[in-house]
Write a protein that holds these residues in place. Structure first.
Motif, PDB file in Angstrom:
ATOM      1  N   ILE A 158       1.514  -1.954  12.552  1.00  0.00           N
ATOM      2  CA  ILE A 158       0.817  -1.072  13.492  1.00  0.00           C
ATOM      3  C   ILE A 158      -0.648  -0.927  13.091  1.00  0.00           C
ATOM      4  CG2 ILE A 158       0.725   1.296  14.365  1.00  0.00           C
ATOM      5  CD1 ILE A 158       3.765   1.375  14.044  1.00  0.00           C
ATOM      6  N   ILE A 159      -0.888  -0.781  11.801  1.00  0.00           N
ATOM      7  CA  ILE A 159      -2.250  -0.655  11.285  1.00  0.00           C
ATOM      8  C   ILE A 159      -2.537  -1.885  10.429  1.00  0.00           C
ATOM      9  CG2 ILE A 159      -3.829   0.736   9.900  1.00  0.00           C
ATOM     10  CD1 ILE A 159      -2.024   3.138  10.488  1.00  0.00           C
ATOM     11  N   ASN A 160      -3.434  -2.716  10.878  1.00  0.00           N
ATOM     12  CA  ASN A 160      -3.793  -3.920  10.117  1.00  0.00           C
ATOM     13  C   ASN A 160      -4.856  -3.583   9.081  1.00  0.00           C
ATOM     14  OD1 ASN A 160      -2.056  -5.630  11.518  1.00  0.00           O
ATOM     15  ND2 ASN A 160      -3.556  -5.845  13.173  1.00  0.00           N
ATOM     16  N   GLY A 161      -4.839  -4.273   7.972  1.00  0.00           N
ATOM     17  CA  GLY A 161      -5.852  -4.093   6.947  1.00  0.00           C
ATOM     18  C   GLY A 161      -5.415  -3.222   5.781  1.00  0.00           C
ATOM     19  N   LEU A 162      -4.286  -2.544   5.881  1.00  0.00           N
ATOM     20  CA  LEU A 162      -3.808  -1.739   4.754  1.00  0.00           C
ATOM     21  C   LEU A 162      -3.132  -2.647   3.736  1.00  0.00           C
ATOM     22  CD1 LEU A 162      -2.207   1.365   6.527  1.00  0.00           C
ATOM     23  CD2 LEU A 162      -4.376   1.260   5.322  1.00  0.00           C
ATOM     24  N   PRO A 163      -3.358  -2.415   2.452  1.00  0.00           N
ATOM     25  CA  PRO A 163      -2.687  -3.255   1.451  1.00  0.00           C
ATOM     26  C   PRO A 163      -1.204  -2.899   1.357  1.00  0.00           C
ATOM     27  CG  PRO A 163      -3.935  -1.529   0.364  1.00  0.00           C
ATOM     28  CD  PRO A 163      -4.246  -1.433   1.831  1.00  0.00           C
ATOM     29  N   LYS A 164      -0.401  -3.881   0.971  1.00  0.00           N
ATOM     30  CA  LYS A 164       1.039  -3.666   0.809  1.00  0.00           C
ATOM     31  C   LYS A 164       1.299  -3.050  -0.562  1.00  0.00           C
ATOM     32  CE  LYS A 164       5.419  -6.080   1.063  1.00  0.00           C
ATOM     33  NZ  LYS A 164       6.107  -7.357   1.270  1.00  0.00           N
ATOM     34  N   LEU A 165       2.145  -2.037  -0.612  1.00  0.00           N
ATOM     35  CA  LEU A 165       2.514  -1.411  -1.881  1.00  0.00           C
ATOM     36  C   LEU A 165       3.643  -2.214  -2.518  1.00  0.00           C
ATOM     37  CD1 LEU A 165       2.584   2.364  -0.850  1.00  0.00           C
ATOM     38  CD2 LEU A 165       0.753   1.115  -1.980  1.00  0.00           C
ATOM     39  N   THR A 166       3.360  -2.792  -3.679  1.00  0.00           N
ATOM     40  CA  THR A 166       4.364  -3.588  -4.385  1.00  0.00           C
ATOM     41  C   THR A 166       4.335  -3.265  -5.866  1.00  0.00           C
ATOM     42  OG1 THR A 166       2.827  -5.401  -4.758  1.00  0.00           O
ATOM     43  CG2 THR A 166       4.171  -5.514  -2.765  1.00  0.00           C
ATOM     44  N   TRP A 210       4.408   3.642   4.623  1.00  0.00           N
ATOM     45  CA  TRP A 210       3.163   2.894   4.403  1.00  0.00           C
ATOM     46  C   TRP A 210       3.378   1.401   4.636  1.00  0.00           C
ATOM     47  CZ3 TRP A 210      -1.815   4.364   2.789  1.00  0.00           C
ATOM     48  CH2 TRP A 210      -2.639   3.322   2.429  1.00  0.00           C
ATOM     49  N   ASN A 211       4.423   0.850   3.997  1.00  0.00           N
ATOM     50  CA  ASN A 211       4.675  -0.592   4.143  1.00  0.00           C
ATOM     51  C   ASN A 211       5.113  -0.942   5.558  1.00  0.00           C
ATOM     52  OD1 ASN A 211       3.915  -1.388   1.597  1.00  0.00           O
ATOM     53  ND2 ASN A 211       5.964  -1.148   0.745  1.00  0.00           N
ATOM     54  N   GLY A 212       5.805  -0.045   6.226  1.00  0.00           N
ATOM     55  CA  GLY A 212       6.165  -0.293   7.624  1.00  0.00           C
ATOM     56  C   GLY A 212       4.957  -0.319   8.531  1.00  0.00           C
ATOM     57  N   LEU A 213       4.005   0.575   8.275  1.00  0.00           N
ATOM     58  CA  LEU A 213       2.781   0.604   9.081  1.00  0.00           C
ATOM     59  C   LEU A 213       1.864  -0.570   8.733  1.00  0.00           C
ATOM     60  CD1 LEU A 213       1.904   4.408   8.972  1.00  0.00           C
ATOM     61  CD2 LEU A 213       2.817   3.122  10.909  1.00  0.00           C
ATOM     62  N   ALA A 214       1.775  -0.923   7.456  1.00  0.00           N
ATOM     63  CA  ALA A 214       0.817  -1.940   7.015  1.00  0.00           C
ATOM     64  C   ALA A 214       1.323  -3.359   7.202  1.00  0.00           C
ATOM     65  CB  ALA A 214       0.468  -1.717   5.548  1.00  0.00           C
ATOM     66  N   ASN A 215       2.618  -3.586   7.101  1.00  0.00           N
ATOM     67  CA  ASN A 215       3.135  -4.959   7.094  1.00  0.00           C
ATOM     68  C   ASN A 215       4.203  -5.218   8.139  1.00  0.00           C
ATOM     69  OD1 ASN A 215       1.567  -5.645   4.756  1.00  0.00           O
ATOM     70  ND2 ASN A 215       3.003  -4.374   3.610  1.00  0.00           N
ATOM     71  N   GLY A 216       4.546  -4.237   8.891  1.00  0.00           N
ATOM     72  CA  GLY A 216       5.610  -4.407   9.865  1.00  0.00           C
ATOM     73  C   GLY A 216       6.970  -4.207   9.222  1.00  0.00           C
ATOM     74  N   PHE A 217       8.008  -4.293  10.034  1.00  0.00           N
ATOM     75  CA  PHE A 217       9.360  -4.087   9.516  1.00  0.00           C
ATOM     76  C   PHE A 217      10.365  -4.808  10.390  1.00  0.00           C
ATOM     77  CE2 PHE A 217       8.450  -0.776  12.537  1.00  0.00           C
ATOM     78  CZ  PHE A 217       9.625  -0.617  13.252  1.00  0.00           C
ATOM     79  N   THR A 218      11.556  -4.971   9.867  1.00  0.00           N
ATOM     80  CA  THR A 218      12.670  -5.570  10.601  1.00  0.00           C
ATOM     81  C   THR A 218      13.715  -4.490  10.825  1.00  0.00           C
ATOM     82  OG1 THR A 218      12.257  -7.677   9.517  1.00  0.00           O
ATOM     83  CG2 THR A 218      14.398  -7.395  10.582  1.00  0.00           C
ATOM     84  N   ASP A 219      14.072  -4.244  12.075  1.00  0.00           N
ATOM     85  CA  ASP A 219      15.051  -3.194  12.361  1.00  0.00           C
ATOM     86  C   ASP A 219      16.479  -3.689  12.123  1.00  0.00           C
ATOM     87  OD1 ASP A 219      15.596  -4.757  14.546  1.00  0.00           O
ATOM     88  OD2 ASP A 219      14.737  -3.397  16.015  1.00  0.00           O
ATOM     89  N   PHE A 220      17.464  -2.829  12.415  1.00  0.00           N
ATOM     90  CA  PHE A 220      18.866  -3.149  12.142  1.00  0.00           C
ATOM     91  C   PHE A 220      19.410  -4.259  13.030  1.00  0.00           C
ATOM     92  CE2 PHE A 220      18.780   1.351  10.615  1.00  0.00           C
ATOM     93  CZ  PHE A 220      18.955   1.041   9.275  1.00  0.00           C
TER      94      PHE A 220
END
Length: 162
Positions: free
Chosen positions: A122-130, A104-114
């Motif tokens: 990928i999907i804008n507008g989803l809230p971040k789970l924190t 969810w957080n990878g889709l909603a907020n992006g991610f940093t790979d290795f």
């Protein structure tokens, strides 16, 4: 001194057991993990089958149990472990929720790979789970004390049973 210790009723560890002490030889690797093979019977795994899973080791079985290569032997049988089977539902549920939160957080907020490359959401507008960190900060000292006291109590029970 031995006669004095034997006459004292509070020192029962020095009294020889009457009759023959029953002994169960630990099963070999070709057999099941228990002497009564509870896996082929209709006994559910858990507390009901605990009385059938007590093993008294003879010298050869104890030597095998304490050998230096026991790590790899134990790792190869971890899927058939009673603790693993008893906690499979709980561990599976926690793992599924954690995987869902990561995706969810990878889709909603992006991610940093290795490699350190940052990828956009990928999907804008989803809230971040924190989760707020204050909950963990406040409860961690009491949880630490609880674990220490439970460990000390279990060690006292083990030491008293020796």
């Amino acid at each position: 001194v031995a006669a004095l210790l034997l006459s004292c009723s509070c020192v029962s560890g020095f009294v020889a057991p009457s009759g023959q002490v029953p002994s169960v030889v630990a099963p070999s690797s070709a057999e099941s993990n228990t002497a009564l093979n509870i896996f082929s019977e209709d006994i559910p795994y858990g507390e009901e089958s605990r009385k059938y899973r007590r093993t008294v080791y003879d010298f050869d079985a104890w030597k095998k149990h304490r050998s230096q290569d026991r790590f790899w032997r134990n790792m190869s049988t971890i899927a058939s472990s009673g603790i693993y089977r008893g906690l499979l539902n709980e561990v599976g549920a926690v793992s599924a929720v954690a995987a869902l939160a990561i995706v969810w957080n990878g889709l909603a907020n992006g991610f940093t790979d290795f490699d350190g490359v940052t990828h956009e959401a990928i999907i804008n507008g989803l809230p971040k789970l924190t989760l707020p960190m204050s909950v963990f900060t406040v409860t961690s000292p009491s949880l630490g004390l609880l674990l220490v006291f439970r460990t000390n109590a279990s060690y006292e029970r083990w030491d008293g049973a020796r």
